[in-house]
Design an enzyme around this catalytic site. Structure first.
Site, PDB file in Angstrom:
ATOM      1  N   ASN A   1     -33.756  10.764  40.860  1.00 10.75           N
ATOM      2  CA  ASN A   1     -33.406  10.114  39.589  1.00 10.75           C
ATOM      3  C   ASN A   1     -32.129  10.683  38.953  1.00 10.75           C
ATOM      4  O   ASN A   1     -31.556  10.069  38.058  1.00 10.75           O
ATOM      5  CB  ASN A   1     -34.567  10.188  38.586  1.00 10.75           C
ATOM      6  CG  ASN A   1     -35.723   9.261  38.923  1.00 10.75           C
ATOM      7  OD1 ASN A   1     -36.887   9.578  38.685  1.00 10.75           O
ATOM      8  ND2 ASN A   1     -35.425   8.091  39.485  1.00 10.75           N
TER       9      ASN A   1
ATOM     10  N   ASP B   1     -43.852   3.314  36.863  1.00  8.13           N
ATOM     11  CA  ASP B   1     -42.622   2.590  37.204  1.00  8.13           C
ATOM     12  C   ASP B   1     -42.517   1.284  36.421  1.00  8.13           C
ATOM     13  O   ASP B   1     -43.527   0.690  36.044  1.00  8.13           O
ATOM     14  CB  ASP B   1     -42.605   2.330  38.725  1.00  8.13           C
ATOM     15  CG  ASP B   1     -41.217   2.025  39.246  1.00  8.13           C
ATOM     16  OD1 ASP B   1     -40.230   2.188  38.490  1.00  8.13           O
ATOM     17  OD2 ASP B   1     -41.108   1.607  40.414  1.00  8.13           O
TER      18      ASP B   1
HETATM   19  C1  IPE Z   1     -40.142   6.813  41.158  1.00  7.01           C
HETATM   20  O1  IPE Z   1     -39.642   5.681  40.529  1.00  7.01           O
HETATM   21  C2  IPE Z   1     -39.935   8.009  40.309  1.00  7.01           C
HETATM   22  C3  IPE Z   1     -40.665   8.035  39.033  1.00  7.01           C
HETATM   23  C4  IPE Z   1     -41.514   7.154  38.613  1.00  7.01           C
HETATM   24  C5  IPE Z   1     -40.384   9.166  38.212  1.00  7.01           C
HETATM   25  P1  IPE Z   1     -38.209   5.095  40.874  1.00  7.01           P
HETATM   26  O2  IPE Z   1     -38.068   3.834  40.114  1.00  7.01           O
HETATM   27  O3  IPE Z   1     -37.159   6.116  40.675  1.00  7.01           O
HETATM   28  O4  IPE Z   1     -38.330   4.812  42.448  1.00  7.01           O
HETATM   29  P2  IPE Z   1     -37.432   3.930  43.416  1.00  7.01           P
HETATM   30  O5  IPE Z   1     -36.050   4.465  43.345  1.00  7.01           O
HETATM   31  O6  IPE Z   1     -37.503   2.520  42.927  1.00  7.01           O
HETATM   32  O7  IPE Z   1     -38.070   4.096  44.751  1.00  7.01           O
HETATM   33  C1  IPE Z   2     -39.822   4.507  35.715  1.00  9.50           C
HETATM   34  O1  IPE Z   2     -39.218   3.314  35.321  1.00  9.50           O
HETATM   35  C2  IPE Z   2     -39.329   5.694  34.918  1.00  9.50           C
HETATM   36  C3  IPE Z   2     -38.524   6.664  35.685  1.00  9.50           C
HETATM   37  C4  IPE Z   2     -38.218   6.597  36.942  1.00  9.50           C
HETATM   38  C5  IPE Z   2     -38.019   7.801  34.932  1.00  9.50           C
HETATM   39  P1  IPE Z   2     -37.818   2.865  35.925  1.00  9.50           P
HETATM   40  O2  IPE Z   2     -36.756   3.409  35.042  1.00  9.50           O
HETATM   41  O3  IPE Z   2     -37.725   3.205  37.342  1.00  9.50           O
HETATM   42  O4  IPE Z   2     -37.893   1.301  35.734  1.00  9.50           O
HETATM   43  P2  IPE Z   2     -37.379   0.175  36.746  1.00  9.50           P
HETATM   44  O5  IPE Z   2     -37.979   0.469  38.074  1.00  9.50           O
HETATM   45  O6  IPE Z   2     -35.896   0.268  36.768  1.00  9.50           O
HETATM   46  O7  IPE Z   2     -37.874  -1.102  36.153  1.00  9.50           O
HETATM   47 MG    MG Z   3     -38.222   2.252  39.060  1.00 10.28          MG
END
Ligand code: IPE
Ligand code: IPE
Ligand code: MG
Length: 249
Positions: free
Chosen positions: A70, A22
């Site tokens: 997502n 993340d």
């Molecule tokens: C969780 O991360 C999913 C992945 C890392 C693929 P998100 O960034 O989507 O999670 P939330 O929405 O902040 O909980």
């Molecule tokens: C994790 O990074 C990757 C996926 C969920 C695909 P994020 O895209 O969630 O990054 P933040 O949480 O917005 O910084």
């Molecule tokens: Mg995230």
């Protein structure tokens, strides 16, 4: 600086590490770039963690790459991510084979865009005989989807009379989950300072040690993994017993 690797007890490492990768979006923002720039730079961290895990003799590494939730992101970001999976899997195939690493995936794979699905199948097919470590991508995955699917699978068997209701136990449940070939992860790492599970391996993480780090995923390197493993080794895993019982056994 001396590597944290020398401080690790190589005899008490987890067999299975799972990671919620993340912070890509926030990393991009910090660099005044669009979110997808963060995703592209996250690939380097994937490479490093995979290499470090294989070097340590970890048997299973599960990476949460895309959740069912997502899909709610802007269409352009989702499209770029789907293409990035295709590109990365294709580009890394040789390295995976050279390092004897098997690629597998959990999640609702058949609902992925065709191109992504095909790249994944090709990657899995070409690495299927490797046995040093299994790299499991959680793609279009969510734990509630997986648990719901398991209930349906078992219910079908009850209806067909191949399973008795009395025979439903935790082993039967486990064997109907996407992860049925793998032991439960002993360790779950989440980067970027978020302290939640986000629908990841809810059943399988029942007794996992949870380690949270503020490092954003694109900055995560081997040393960051060693640090998380050191934290894991400092924990006392009690499984319902008392600390005193553990000392005796
Ligand atoms: C969780 O991360 C999913 C992945 C890392 C693929 P998100 O960034 O989507 O999670 P939330 O929405 O902040 O909980
Ligand atoms: C994790 O990074 C990757 C996926 C969920 C695909 P994020 O895209 O969630 O990054 P933040 O949480 O917005 O910084
Ligand atoms: Mg995230």
């Amino acid at each position: 600086m001396e590597s944290l690797l020398s401080k690790l007890d190589l005899n008490s490492l987890p067999k299975h590490i799972s990671i919620i990768m993340d912070g890509n979006g926030r990393w991009a923002k910090k660099h005044n770039k669009p979110r997808v720039f963060g995703h592209r730079n996250g690939v380097k961290a994937v490479r490093e963690v995979t290499e470090a895990s294989a070097e340590l003799g970890i048997k299973y590494l599960t990476l949460y790459a895309f959740s069912k939730e997502n899909w709610r992101r802007p269409k352009a970001e989702v499209n770029t991510l789907m293409k990035l999976f295709v590109k990365t899997v294709s580009e890394e195939l040789n390295t995976l084979n050279e390092n004897n690493i098997k690629l597998e995936a959990i999640g609702d794979l058949s609902s992925l865009p065709e191109e992504t699905y095909k790249a994944l199948m090709k990657g899995m097919q070409s690495t299927r005989n490797n046995d040093r470590m299994t790299l499991i991508l959680a793609l279009n995955y969510s734990s509630r989807w997986e648990i719901t699917k398991m209930v349906r699978l078992i219910s079908e068997k009850v209806r067909a009379k191949s399973v008795d209701i009395e025979d439903i136990d935790h082993q039967l449940v486990t064997s109907h989950l996407e992860t049925n070939k793998y032991p439960d992860p002993e360790l779950m790492i989440r980067t970027s300072g978020e302290h939640r599970i986000s629908n990841f391996l809810l059943w399988q993480l029942s007794y996992a040690e949870l380690v949270f780090t503020d490092t954003l995923w694109p900055d995560f390197r081997k040393e960051n993994l060693y640090k998380c493993l050191l934290e894991y080794q400092r924990r006392e895993r009690r499984f319902g017993m008392t600390g005193e019982q553990l000392v005796k056994s």
